[in-house]
Design a protein around this motif. Structure first.
Motif, short mmCIF file in Angstrom:
data_model
loop_
_atom_site.label_atom_id
_atom_site.label_comp_id
_atom_site.label_asym_id
_atom_site.label_seq_id
_atom_site.Cartn_x
_atom_site.Cartn_y
_atom_site.Cartn_z
N LYS A 146 82.44 57.41 -39.65
CA LYS A 146 81.97 58.56 -39.22
C LYS A 146 80.49 58.22 -38.25
O LYS A 146 80.39 59.14 -37.19
CB LYS A 146 81.67 59.58 -40.00
CG LYS A 146 82.19 60.89 -39.52
CD LYS A 146 82.28 61.87 -40.76
CE LYS A 146 81.01 63.10 -40.66
NZ LYS A 146 80.56 63.72 -41.75
N VAL A 147 79.83 57.40 -38.72
CA VAL A 147 78.53 57.17 -38.05
C VAL A 147 78.61 56.67 -36.53
O VAL A 147 77.68 57.21 -35.86
CB VAL A 147 77.49 56.24 -39.05
CG1 VAL A 147 77.95 54.99 -38.90
CG2 VAL A 147 76.00 56.56 -38.63
N TYR A 148 79.59 56.03 -36.59
CA TYR A 148 79.81 55.41 -35.11
C TYR A 148 80.32 56.55 -33.94
O TYR A 148 79.76 56.60 -33.17
CB TYR A 148 81.02 54.44 -35.08
CG TYR A 148 80.63 52.94 -35.91
CD1 TYR A 148 79.53 52.80 -35.92
CD2 TYR A 148 81.79 52.47 -36.48
CE1 TYR A 148 79.10 51.52 -36.75
CE2 TYR A 148 81.37 51.41 -37.05
CZ TYR A 148 80.09 50.76 -37.34
OH TYR A 148 79.93 49.66 -38.21
N GLU A 150 79.85 59.51 -34.62
CA GLU A 150 78.64 60.66 -34.22
C GLU A 150 77.74 60.09 -33.31
O GLU A 150 76.95 60.78 -32.52
CB GLU A 150 78.05 61.05 -35.70
CG GLU A 150 79.04 61.99 -36.54
CD GLU A 150 78.51 62.60 -37.88
OE1 GLU A 150 77.56 62.01 -38.23
OE2 GLU A 150 78.86 63.53 -38.33
N LEU B 55 75.44 68.21 -35.09
CA LEU B 55 76.47 67.62 -35.88
C LEU B 55 77.10 68.29 -36.96
O LEU B 55 78.15 68.29 -37.44
CB LEU B 55 75.97 66.54 -36.41
CG LEU B 55 75.38 65.31 -35.37
CD1 LEU B 55 74.74 64.08 -35.94
CD2 LEU B 55 76.81 64.76 -34.53
N PHE B 81 70.05 57.25 -37.04
CA PHE B 81 70.74 57.54 -38.53
C PHE B 81 70.27 56.68 -39.55
O PHE B 81 69.72 55.70 -39.20
CB PHE B 81 72.28 57.19 -38.29
CG PHE B 81 73.10 58.05 -37.52
CD1 PHE B 81 73.73 59.13 -38.14
CD2 PHE B 81 73.16 58.01 -36.01
CE1 PHE B 81 74.64 60.01 -37.35
CE2 PHE B 81 74.07 58.92 -35.39
CZ PHE B 81 74.53 59.80 -35.93
N GLN B 83 71.90 55.06 -41.98
CA GLN B 83 72.74 53.83 -42.01
C GLN B 83 72.81 53.24 -40.74
O GLN B 83 72.22 53.57 -39.64
CB GLN B 83 74.29 54.36 -42.34
CG GLN B 83 74.50 55.43 -43.25
CD GLN B 83 74.65 56.76 -42.39
OE1 GLN B 83 73.96 57.25 -42.00
NE2 GLN B 83 75.82 57.39 -42.41
N TYR B 84 72.92 51.93 -40.80
CA TYR B 84 72.93 51.20 -39.60
C TYR B 84 74.27 51.61 -38.76
O TYR B 84 75.37 51.68 -39.19
CB TYR B 84 73.17 49.59 -39.92
CG TYR B 84 72.01 49.15 -40.84
CD1 TYR B 84 70.64 49.41 -40.33
CD2 TYR B 84 72.23 48.51 -41.79
CE1 TYR B 84 69.58 48.94 -41.07
CE2 TYR B 84 71.18 47.96 -42.58
CZ TYR B 84 70.07 48.21 -42.33
OH TYR B 84 69.06 47.86 -43.16
N SER B 85 73.93 52.10 -37.58
CA SER B 85 74.96 52.91 -36.64
C SER B 85 75.31 52.10 -35.51
O SER B 85 75.89 52.58 -34.70
CB SER B 85 74.33 54.15 -36.62
OG SER B 85 73.14 54.17 -35.63
N LEU B 86 74.71 50.77 -35.15
CA LEU B 86 75.02 50.10 -33.95
C LEU B 86 76.35 49.69 -33.87
O LEU B 86 77.11 49.43 -35.12
CB LEU B 86 74.23 48.64 -33.91
CG LEU B 86 72.64 49.05 -34.08
CD1 LEU B 86 72.12 47.65 -33.88
CD2 LEU B 86 72.09 49.82 -32.87
N PHE B 87 77.10 49.66 -33.02
CA PHE B 87 78.35 49.21 -32.71
C PHE B 87 78.37 47.67 -33.00
O PHE B 87 77.93 46.88 -32.11
CB PHE B 87 79.08 49.50 -31.37
CG PHE B 87 78.91 50.99 -31.07
CD1 PHE B 87 79.41 52.27 -31.85
CD2 PHE B 87 78.34 51.83 -29.91
CE1 PHE B 87 79.05 53.51 -31.77
CE2 PHE B 87 78.38 52.89 -29.62
CZ PHE B 87 78.62 53.95 -30.50
N TRP B 89 80.90 45.51 -32.30
CA TRP B 89 81.60 44.84 -31.42
C TRP B 89 80.68 44.87 -30.13
O TRP B 89 81.24 44.32 -29.14
CB TRP B 89 82.90 45.53 -31.18
CG TRP B 89 82.77 46.87 -30.76
CD1 TRP B 89 82.62 47.37 -29.44
CD2 TRP B 89 82.82 48.06 -31.50
NE1 TRP B 89 82.74 48.86 -29.64
CE2 TRP B 89 82.84 49.33 -30.99
CE3 TRP B 89 82.90 48.12 -33.13
CZ2 TRP B 89 82.69 50.44 -31.68
CZ3 TRP B 89 83.04 49.45 -33.71
CH2 TRP B 89 83.00 50.54 -32.96
N ARG B 146 68.24 52.42 -28.43
CA ARG B 146 69.59 53.07 -27.90
C ARG B 146 69.53 54.50 -27.80
O ARG B 146 69.84 55.21 -26.74
CB ARG B 146 70.46 52.96 -29.00
CG ARG B 146 71.93 53.33 -28.66
CD ARG B 146 72.96 52.56 -29.48
NE ARG B 146 73.07 53.44 -30.83
CZ ARG B 146 73.98 53.24 -31.67
NH1 ARG B 146 74.99 52.62 -31.53
NH2 ARG B 146 73.86 54.04 -32.84
#
Lengths: 245, 246
Positions: A146-148, A150, B55, B81, B83-87, B89, B146
């Motif tokens: 979900k974090v991606y 959001e 959100l 965030f 948590q680590y939220s970087l994509f 890929w 980012r």
């Protein structure tokens, strides 16, 4: 190296026991299980007369076509079902019912709808491949962290952009797993697929040679299918490792 | 960007159970202010921040930004965030450029832009690295870059440094203050760490345990760069800690 040696131990033991039982002791008559030597001779024979190559190529073409159609249908559909709850609610029950039906059961309908020949074969392989790809794609999309999603929204991505640039890449490892299982099951359907109007292919080779009690040639074809499956599995597993996130 | 929260409450419904996590929050955040929401874990502080980001939405009350209602997420309100939220890929450069990419900016231009922000957080050498190749502190640096790359008017940060070791956390806090002083965005920073709140904020809003209510507000008038060993710093920390009831 060590792994290769380990992997070969059991096949070699099987080969030895098989050889002893069929050749030296004569405990098992050759019409039940041909000896390893007879299989080797059949292999040589099928290579020299060229049938093995033609059969392998034509099976590969059928499997690829069926698999490609399955992927083209299942991946977009899976993304849709995984993303939109309404699509999931609408399709869950029907997928659940269709999925356990063995592809071989569709043969009469395949003949009625696609006639005798390539179309039917592709359809049968498609049926084998489509569900693993579909289920894994749905699963991958649903499991997208979900974090991606959001993060994408807070950076101004639209729903479509989020789907394309975040959900699909995030689900890619699962999609690859689906493709791996899908092509494996597609390969398992080749015998069924080639029962309808084919006059070549490894499946065709298996049931024609069996009906002529040429079990050695059948074993050759079975082993070739096994090797092809192993090769696909290896390719997909390597891809899976590369994109494991 | 200024924010106003009027009588904001939030109740989560889980089947037949109801859980009130935020209760009657009245809060105004001024443009350019650095505000910390401080509370014990499970005090609804993240929920408040998520509602400000669009959100989540309040069950009662209303939230406005610059006078208009918050109706959903927007790149004008950058979010970092916990948590680590970087994509995973995308490499650092493409992660930072994501917001500009979805806005339709040309490749050349968005990379140029993104590189500025990567430089700001000191990761120029790592622009081609993938998230799994970065340490936790580096990942959160990229996450900040980012968010900043979209040129937001406010930065909403949800315990972004909670998972980092003390030294890294202190470095990032110092850098964040610098960035804030240069860019002058409004920052709303959620934390459960009193030291962090006193180090960073203009104002510390202290929340109670569930359901989260504001129990006190402290203005921090210690000059920056703040010295953690100074008496005023230590005294304020103690005062806030007492209020929190740790």
């Amino acid at each position: 190296m060590r792994k290769t040696v380990m992997a070969l131990i059991i096949p070699i033991i099987i080969l030895i026991i098989w050889g002893i039982l069929t050749t030296y002791t004569g405990l098992i008559p050759s019409y039940l299980i041909p000896s390893p030597y007879a299989v080797l001779q059949a292999f040589e024979n099928l290579i020299t007369n060229g049938t093995l190559l033609t059969d392998t190529v034509s099976t590969l073409i059928r499997v690829f076509l069926g698999f490609m159609v399955a992927a083209l249908v299942a991946i977009p559909l899976g993304i849709l079902i995984g993303w939109f709850k309404i699509a999931d609610d609408l399709s869950g029950f029907i997928i659940g019912i269709l999925r356990p039906i063995p592809p071989i059961a569709w043969i009469p309908f395949a003949i009625l709808w696609f006639g005798v020949g390539l179309g039917s074969a592709i359809f049968i392989i498609f049926l084998g491949s489509v569900f693993p790809i579909l289920i894994n794609t749905i699963d991958g999309v649903k499991r997208t962290d979900k974090v991606y999603i959001e993060s994408a929204y807070t950076m101004g991505a639209s729903q479509l952009q989020t789907l394309r640039k975040v959900v699909v890449p995030a689900a890619l490892p699962n999609i690859i797993t689906g493709l791996k299982v899908g092509i494996g099951i597609g390969l398992m359907c080749t015998v069924a697929a080639e029962m309808i109007g084919s006059d070549n292919g490894l499946g065709y080779l298996i049931f024609t040679s069996t009906s002529m009690l040429d079990t050695a040639s059948a074993i050759v074809a079975m082993l070739v299918i096994g090797v092809i499956g192993l090769a696909f599995d290896y390719l997909f597993t390597r891809t899976e490792r590369k994109i494991n996130w | 960007m200024s924010f106003q929260l009027k009588n904001v409450s939030k109740t989560f419904k889980n089947q037949d159970k109801e859980l009130k996590v935020v209760k009657d929050i009245n809060l105004t955040v001024d443009d350019g202010e650095f505000l910390c929401l401080l509370g014990p874990s499970g005090s609804g502080k993240t929920t408040i921040l998520r509602m400000m980001a669009g959100l989540d939405f309040p069950t009662n009350g209303e939230i406005t930004e610059n006078g208009g209602p918050v109706s959903g997420p927007s790149p004008g309100r950058g979010f970092v965030f916990q948590q680590y939220s970087l994509f995973p890929w995308r490499n650092v450069l493409d992660n930072v450029a994501f917001g500009l990419e979805v806005k339709g900016m040309e490749t050349q231009e968005r990379y140029e832009n993104a590189r500025n922000y990567i430089k700001m957080v000191g990761l120029t050498e790592f622009e081609n690295s993938y998230p799994h190749e970065l340490s936790g502190g580096m990942k959160q640096r990229v996450a900040i870059a980012r968010a900043l790359a979209n040129d937001p008017q406010a930065l909403l940060m949800d315990e972004p440094f909670a998972a980092l070791d003390v030294q890294t956390r202190h470095n990032l806090q110092e850098e964040l203050v610098k960035i804030w002083q240069e860019e002058l965005q409004t920052i709303i920073f959620v934390t459960h760490n009193v030291d962090e709140a006193v180090y960073l904020a203009d104002r510390v809003v202290v929340l109670s345990r569930l359901p989260g209510e504001i129990i006190n507000t402290f203005r921090v008038e210690i000059e920056r760069v703040r010295d953690r060993t100074s008496t005023e710093f230590v005294d304020l920390k103690k005062e806030i800690t007492d209020v929190l009831g740790y």
